[in-house]
Design a protein around this motif. Sequence first.
Motif, PDB file in Angstrom:
ATOM      1  N   ASN A 114       0.849  -1.186   0.000  1.00 10.23           N
ATOM      2  CA  ASN A 114       0.000   0.000   0.000  1.00 10.23           C
ATOM      3  C   ASN A 114       0.883   1.234   0.000  1.00 10.23           C
ATOM      4  OD1 ASN A 114      -2.386  -1.521   0.259  1.00 10.23           O
ATOM      5  ND2 ASN A 114      -2.082  -1.647   2.464  1.00 10.23           N
TER       6      ASN A 114
ATOM      7  N   LYS B 111       0.820  -7.272  -5.400  1.00  8.02           N
ATOM      8  CA  LYS B 111      -0.077  -6.221  -5.883  1.00  8.02           C
ATOM      9  C   LYS B 111       0.328  -4.880  -5.290  1.00  8.02           C
ATOM     10  CE  LYS B 111      -3.614  -8.989  -7.444  1.00  8.02           C
ATOM     11  NZ  LYS B 111      -2.855  -9.877  -8.264  1.00  8.02           N
TER      12      LYS B 111
ATOM     13  N   ARG C 294      -1.238  -1.266  -4.327  1.00 12.90           N
ATOM     14  CA  ARG C 294      -2.480  -0.522  -4.127  1.00 12.90           C
ATOM     15  C   ARG C 294      -2.129   0.925  -3.815  1.00 12.90           C
ATOM     16  NH1 ARG C 294      -6.404  -3.802  -0.174  1.00 12.90           N
ATOM     17  NH2 ARG C 294      -4.640  -3.557   1.206  1.00 12.90           N
TER      18      ARG C 294
END
Length: 93
Positions: free
Chosen positions: A46, A71, A73
């Motif tokens: 994040n 991933k 974000r």
Amino acid sequence: YLYRAVDKSNQTIDFYLSHTRNWLAAARFFKQALKRPHITAPYVINVDLNNAYPVAIHELQYMGNLSKDCKLRQVKYLNNCIESDHRIVKRQC
């Protein structure tokens, strides 16, 4: 600029001070944080909305330092715990 990595329980993993806030500094920070022996490979990172992060993450994935399954974000409000801690540091400077 202060880069800081925290885990799920908001414990600091690593930090990095840089004169610039570009993709090279972000890549250096992520590479340094991922080398820590007690760190498991992240499945989600994040970050705030800085445009340098996607380039740095893509570069690390390309070089093999970060899993391609990880991933990224980019959500402004997911970093509130880090940003609130930065207030103390900013006030002291």
